[in-house]
Write a protein that holds these residues in place. Structure first.
Motif, PDB file in Angstrom:
ATOM      1  N   ASN A 233      66.609 -23.956  53.739  1.00 16.43           N
ATOM      2  CA  ASN A 233      65.606 -23.602  52.737  1.00 16.43           C
ATOM      3  C   ASN A 233      64.439 -22.847  53.360  1.00 16.43           C
ATOM      4  O   ASN A 233      63.859 -21.962  52.733  1.00 16.43           O
ATOM      5  N   GLU A 234      64.085 -23.203  54.599  1.00 17.97           N
ATOM      6  CA  GLU A 234      63.023 -22.473  55.282  1.00 17.97           C
ATOM      7  C   GLU A 234      63.438 -21.010  55.488  1.00 17.97           C
ATOM      8  O   GLU A 234      62.634 -20.093  55.315  1.00 17.97           O
ATOM      9  N   ILE A 235      64.713 -20.809  55.852  1.00 17.02           N
ATOM     10  CA  ILE A 235      65.203 -19.444  56.037  1.00 17.02           C
ATOM     11  C   ILE A 235      65.186 -18.691  54.710  1.00 17.02           C
ATOM     12  O   ILE A 235      64.734 -17.536  54.628  1.00 17.02           O
ATOM     13  N   LEU A 236      65.693 -19.345  53.656  1.00 20.81           N
ATOM     14  CA  LEU A 236      65.693 -18.705  52.339  1.00 20.81           C
ATOM     15  C   LEU A 236      64.281 -18.404  51.879  1.00 20.81           C
ATOM     16  O   LEU A 236      64.018 -17.366  51.261  1.00 20.81           O
ATOM     17  N   SER A 237      63.349 -19.322  52.161  1.00 16.78           N
ATOM     18  CA  SER A 237      61.959 -19.117  51.764  1.00 16.78           C
ATOM     19  C   SER A 237      61.379 -17.882  52.444  1.00 16.78           C
ATOM     20  O   SER A 237      60.679 -17.079  51.816  1.00 16.78           O
ATOM     21  N   THR A 238      61.673 -17.724  53.734  1.00 10.99           N
ATOM     22  CA  THR A 238      61.190 -16.551  54.465  1.00 10.99           C
ATOM     23  C   THR A 238      61.791 -15.280  53.883  1.00 10.99           C
ATOM     24  O   THR A 238      61.096 -14.272  53.682  1.00 10.99           O
ATOM     25  N   MET A 239      63.099 -15.321  53.590  1.00 14.03           N
ATOM     26  CA  MET A 239      63.751 -14.155  52.996  1.00 14.03           C
ATOM     27  C   MET A 239      63.159 -13.832  51.636  1.00 14.03           C
ATOM     28  O   MET A 239      62.926 -12.662  51.302  1.00 14.03           O
ATOM     29  N   ALA A 240      62.903 -14.866  50.830  1.00 16.50           N
ATOM     30  CA  ALA A 240      62.336 -14.654  49.496  1.00 16.50           C
ATOM     31  C   ALA A 240      60.942 -14.069  49.581  1.00 16.50           C
ATOM     32  O   ALA A 240      60.560 -13.214  48.781  1.00 16.50           O
ATOM     33  N   CYS A 241      60.176 -14.526  50.576  1.00 15.36           N
ATOM     34  CA  CYS A 241      58.814 -14.019  50.750  1.00 15.36           C
ATOM     35  C   CYS A 241      58.833 -12.517  51.034  1.00 15.36           C
ATOM     36  O   CYS A 241      58.072 -11.753  50.452  1.00 15.36           O
ATOM     37  N   HIS A 242      59.747 -12.117  51.930  1.00  6.43           N
ATOM     38  CA  HIS A 242      59.822 -10.695  52.272  1.00  6.43           C
ATOM     39  C   HIS A 242      60.455  -9.871  51.157  1.00  6.43           C
ATOM     40  O   HIS A 242      60.246  -8.653  51.089  1.00  6.43           O
TER      41      HIS A 242
ATOM     42  N   PRO B 212      70.919  -7.782  37.459  1.00 10.43           N
ATOM     43  CA  PRO B 212      70.999  -9.174  37.888  1.00 10.43           C
ATOM     44  C   PRO B 212      71.381  -9.311  39.348  1.00 10.43           C
ATOM     45  O   PRO B 212      71.033 -10.274  39.992  1.00 10.43           O
ATOM     46  N   ALA B 213      72.124  -8.346  39.850  1.00  5.03           N
ATOM     47  CA  ALA B 213      72.565  -8.426  41.238  1.00  5.03           C
ATOM     48  C   ALA B 213      71.626  -7.679  42.179  1.00  5.03           C
ATOM     49  O   ALA B 213      71.882  -7.577  43.360  1.00  5.03           O
ATOM     50  N   ALA B 214      70.540  -7.125  41.626  1.00  4.33           N
ATOM     51  CA  ALA B 214      69.605  -6.362  42.446  1.00  4.33           C
ATOM     52  C   ALA B 214      68.941  -7.263  43.469  1.00  4.33           C
ATOM     53  O   ALA B 214      68.774  -8.449  43.257  1.00  4.33           O
ATOM     54  N   PRO B 215      68.558  -6.719  44.623  1.00  2.87           N
ATOM     55  CA  PRO B 215      67.922  -7.539  45.649  1.00  2.87           C
ATOM     56  C   PRO B 215      66.569  -8.046  45.165  1.00  2.87           C
ATOM     57  O   PRO B 215      65.977  -7.488  44.244  1.00  2.87           O
ATOM     58  N   PRO B 216      66.047  -9.133  45.767  1.00  8.12           N
ATOM     59  CA  PRO B 216      64.754  -9.667  45.369  1.00  8.12           C
ATOM     60  C   PRO B 216      63.686  -8.599  45.457  1.00  8.12           C
ATOM     61  O   PRO B 216      63.721  -7.714  46.295  1.00  8.12           O
ATOM     62  N   GLY B 217      62.702  -8.733  44.583  1.00  9.61           N
ATOM     63  CA  GLY B 217      61.620  -7.765  44.575  1.00  9.61           C
ATOM     64  C   GLY B 217      61.829  -6.707  43.514  1.00  9.61           C
ATOM     65  O   GLY B 217      61.048  -5.772  43.409  1.00  9.61           O
ATOM     66  N   GLY B 218      62.858  -6.863  42.697  1.00 12.98           N
ATOM     67  CA  GLY B 218      63.235  -5.893  41.680  1.00 12.98           C
ATOM     68  C   GLY B 218      62.124  -5.510  40.742  1.00 12.98           C
ATOM     69  O   GLY B 218      61.280  -4.707  41.020  1.00 12.98           O
ATOM     70  N   TYR B 219      62.148  -6.097  39.591  1.00 15.01           N
ATOM     71  CA  TYR B 219      61.214  -5.732  38.527  1.00 15.01           C
ATOM     72  C   TYR B 219      61.011  -4.232  38.491  1.00 15.01           C
ATOM     73  O   TYR B 219      59.907  -3.705  38.551  1.00 15.01           O
ATOM     74  N   GLN B 220      62.182  -3.532  38.445  1.00 11.29           N
ATOM     75  CA  GLN B 220      62.133  -2.083  38.410  1.00 11.29           C
ATOM     76  C   GLN B 220      61.981  -1.609  36.974  1.00 11.29           C
ATOM     77  O   GLN B 220      62.454  -2.229  36.039  1.00 11.29           O
ATOM     78  N   SER B 221      61.312  -0.515  36.806  1.00  7.55           N
ATOM     79  CA  SER B 221      61.213   0.108  35.484  1.00  7.55           C
ATOM     80  C   SER B 221      60.875   1.571  35.659  1.00  7.55           C
ATOM     81  O   SER B 221      60.479   2.018  36.726  1.00  7.55           O
ATOM     82  N   SER B 222      61.010   2.333  34.570  1.00  3.41           N
ATOM     83  CA  SER B 222      60.682   3.757  34.614  1.00  3.41           C
ATOM     84  C   SER B 222      59.239   3.933  34.177  1.00  3.41           C
ATOM     85  O   SER B 222      58.950   4.639  33.231  1.00  3.41           O
ATOM     86  N   ARG B 223      58.314   3.259  34.877  1.00  2.00           N
ATOM     87  CA  ARG B 223      56.908   3.352  34.492  1.00  2.00           C
ATOM     88  C   ARG B 223      56.360   4.711  34.891  1.00  2.00           C
ATOM     89  O   ARG B 223      56.856   5.348  35.828  1.00  2.00           O
ATOM     90  N   PRO B 224      55.306   5.205  34.253  1.00  2.00           N
ATOM     91  CA  PRO B 224      54.756   6.526  34.567  1.00  2.00           C
ATOM     92  C   PRO B 224      54.101   6.530  35.937  1.00  2.00           C
ATOM     93  O   PRO B 224      53.727   5.495  36.468  1.00  2.00           O
ATOM     94  N   ALA B 225      53.983   7.695  36.491  1.00  2.00           N
ATOM     95  CA  ALA B 225      53.281   7.831  37.769  1.00  2.00           C
ATOM     96  C   ALA B 225      51.829   7.439  37.588  1.00  2.00           C
ATOM     97  O   ALA B 225      51.268   7.514  36.495  1.00  2.00           O
ATOM     98  N   ALA B 226      51.202   7.055  38.698  1.00  2.00           N
ATOM     99  CA  ALA B 226      49.830   6.552  38.633  1.00  2.00           C
ATOM    100  C   ALA B 226      48.869   7.601  38.084  1.00  2.00           C
ATOM    101  O   ALA B 226      47.882   7.261  37.433  1.00  2.00           O
ATOM    102  N   ASN B 227      49.154   8.912  38.320  1.00  2.00           N
ATOM    103  CA  ASN B 227      48.234   9.958  37.893  1.00  2.00           C
ATOM    104  C   ASN B 227      48.555  10.514  36.514  1.00  2.00           C
ATOM    105  O   ASN B 227      47.930  11.452  36.047  1.00  2.00           O
TER     106      ASN B 227
END
Length: 612
Positions: free
Chosen positions: A550-559, A378-393
């Motif tokens: 909000n413009e600043i937060l929006s830019t941060m969220a985008c990145h 929950p405290a992870a930085p934006p862009g998380g959605y981390q998982s132990s998915r398999p490698a692409a190959n």
């Protein structure tokens, strides 16, 4: 010899007509408002040659007595007010009494009327060159008929400024539409050159009112409209607002009424624009039909000759009420009624988000569908959605994803027998879009736009929870202002403090800025303070700081959001869908672009010619 003299009555009325009678549609507006004030339940409009040859308005109202007909055509003669104090609580649409006199001074006008129980009706005729009305008996049902012929026949210079017949009629039709939206309880009909254009029956129930709205504003508006009805103290705001996905290239579908009077008001426009700010694409305009009801003593309608503008006695309260109501309604929209709407054949581009009237759902950070469950935090930085998915190959990648999807479905189905509004993810397209299936058909999600909104809303919530932290400026910034601006800053010191700014008055025409919010460090301090002062002087409130932050937060969220071409696993995609369903304004990204679209089975069948 005296240089000052009284104007001829005809000339005085023609001067007044210059303010009241701009074009044929101005005449129609005044006449229809008189009919509504007379208690009409039906108003029939007949137009010829765009209103230049004929404008006829017939109603079934209370009518006008014989002795009052000549007075009705006199300047500043009215039955609607009698003394100055009446202006403080005007309940009628008209009240000045100059309309008929002004219209008759630039046309050939006849006024026919009869009252209930009268022996007969009477007609008063007046032409521009002769202001004396001629009375004659006439057979006429209860109500009034006004005929305006040969508009501007005696003022050719005014007639030259009229547009084509088609253009003038479009303005007339717009007046009729506005009046019909202002009074659902009245039936309207409109004919042009003998051809029926509109026939609207009285609409009492909400369903009947929405049918009228669909007829006047178009069915697409109603397919994307959200009904609202909110009250607070002595204020009530109700009507229909279009979802952000149904925006317009121009402000041509904006109808706002105050106590039944159609108005165009800067304060109202600002409040609406502020409510849509976070969800509307740049340069687009919202669509709405809204009704504000308040005590007549709280609004001054006598501020403009055409009565299109009003002045609220407590503008700040009205502004905040409109903004907060619309802001809450738009924030509460969720994508959970797609299934019902998709089966109606609504075009794909209008299915980005459908209305839901309920309180916002809290985020469940530890639910099976949340990033925490998938290995994030929950405290992870934006862009998380981390998982132990398999490698692409990895050769086992597809099998593991299917197993993960099946495991995800199990806890989901345990919680609810219904398929979630955005369904379940099936695949990722070109590293940009998520393909999902729900009860209505296919859902396509722009994963970056969707995650950008989710991140943005979480950052705003964190900011609001902690409050605005300020920091002193190393070098306080002095700025020259007007005495009026300095007075405003001094009077609204508490408002500035709430915004995280400490401003002190240094002299009659100068201010010193000593503290700013941490998030705005390095910003244009002086311009920001001037903008806030401008808002406070005009609207009594300011959202400049919030907008800039909000413009600043929006830019941060985008990145900080998941980028295009990043591969997501099935569980990660489903986690994103579940978060979208629980996030305010998730139908649009921070820049107003749609985040998802629904394609119904009906549309899919059409694409492949199934059932033909």
């Amino acid at each position: 010899m005296s240089k000052i003299h009284l104007l001829d009555p005809r000339l005085a009325n023609q001067i007044a007509a210059g303010e009241v009678v701009e074009r044929p549609s101005s005449v129609l507006k005044e006449l229809v408002e008189n009919s509504l004030d007379a208690g009409a339940s039906r108003i029939d409009l007949d137009i010829e040659e765009g209103g230049v040859k004929l404008i006829r308005v017939r109603d079934d109202g209370s009518g006008i007595g014989k002795e009052d007909l000549p007075l009705a055509l006199s300047r500043h003669a009215t039955s609607k007010i009698s003394e100055l104090s009446d202006l403080e609580a005007v309940a009628s649409l008209g009240f000045r009494g100059e309309a008929l006199a002004s219209i008759s001074s630039v046309s050939r006008l006849s006024l026919s009327s009869a009252q209930e129980g009268g022996e007969s009706g009477w007609v008063a005729r007046s032409e521009g060159r002769d202001m004396a009305a001629v009375l004659e008996p006439i057979a006429h049902p209860r109500g009034t008929t006004v005929e305006v012929r040969d508009l501007f026949f005696n003022t050719p210079a005014r007639r030259k400024f009229l547009r084509t017949e088609k253009t003038e009629f479009s303005h007339l039709e717009e007046v009729m539409k506005r009046q019909s939206l202002g009074r659902f309880d009245v039936g309207f009909s409109l004919r042009h050159n003998g051809r029926a254009v509109h026939s609207l029956k009285p609409a009492q129930s909400q369903l009947e009112q929405e049918r009228r709205l669909a007829s006047v504003c178009g069915p697409a508006f109603m397919e994307n409209a959200l009904f609202i009805d909110r009250s607070a103290v002595d204020l009530r705001l109700w009507g229909w607002v279009a979802l952000p996905g149904f925006s317009r290239s121009q402000a041509d579908l904006q109808h706002f009424y105050v106590n039944g009077r159609y108005i165009r008001d800067r304060l109202v426009a600002h409040a609406v624009r502020q409510a849509y700010r976070d969800v509307l694409f740049h340069g687009r305009h919202p669509a709405f039909v809204l009704y504000l009801e308040l005590n007549p003593t709280s609004v001054d309608v006598n501020v403009h000759p055409t009565k299109h503008e009003v002045r609220f006695r407590d503008g700040r309260t009205v502004h905040d009420f409109i903004f907060r109501t619309l802001h809450k309604v738009l924030a509460d929209v969720r994508p959970d009624t797609v299934a019902q709407n998709a089966t109606t054949g609504v075009p794909t581009e209008t299915m980005m988000a459908m209305p839901r009237q309920q309180e916002a759902m809290p985020l469940r950070e530890t639910s099976p569908q949340s990033p925490a469950f998938l290995g994030g935090s929950p405290a992870a930085p934006p862009g998380g959605y981390q998982s132990s998915r398999p490698a692409a190959n990895s050769s086992a990648g597809i099998g593991e994803q299917i197993s993960a999807y099946q495991r995800l479905q199990a806890p989901s189905e345990a919680e609810s027998d219904e398929i979630p509004p955005l369904g379940y993810a099936l695949a990722q397209l070109k590293g940009v879009y998520i393909l999902a299936e729900n009860a209505s058909g296919m859902v396509l999600v722009d994963m970056h736009a969707a995650h950008e909104r989710i991140t943005y809303e979480r950052m705003k919530a964190a900011r609001d929870g902690e409050g605005l932290r300020s920091q002193p400026l190393l070098v306080p910034q002095a700025m020259a202002v007007s005495e009026r601006e300095a007075d405003c800053a001094e009077q609204h010191a508490e408002v500035f403090a709430q915004l995280g700014i400490r401003v002190e008055r240094a002299s009659e025409e100068s201010l010193v800025v000593r503290e700013l919010p941490v998030m705005l460090a390095g910003g244009e301090v002086e311009q920001l303070v001037r903008d806030v002062l401008a808002d406070l002087l005009e609207f009594g409130t300011s959202d400049r700081i919030a907008a800039h932050m909000n413009e600043i937060l929006s830019t941060m969220a985008c990145h900080g959001s998941v980028r295009a071409n990043r591969r997501l696993s099935i569980p990660e995609m489903n986690a994103l869908l579940r978060d979208m369903e629980a996030t305010e304004r998730s139908g649009q990204c921070n820049h107003g672009r749609p985040t998802w679209v629904q394609v119904s089975m009906t549309e899919l069948d059409k694409w492949f010619l199934r059932g033909r």
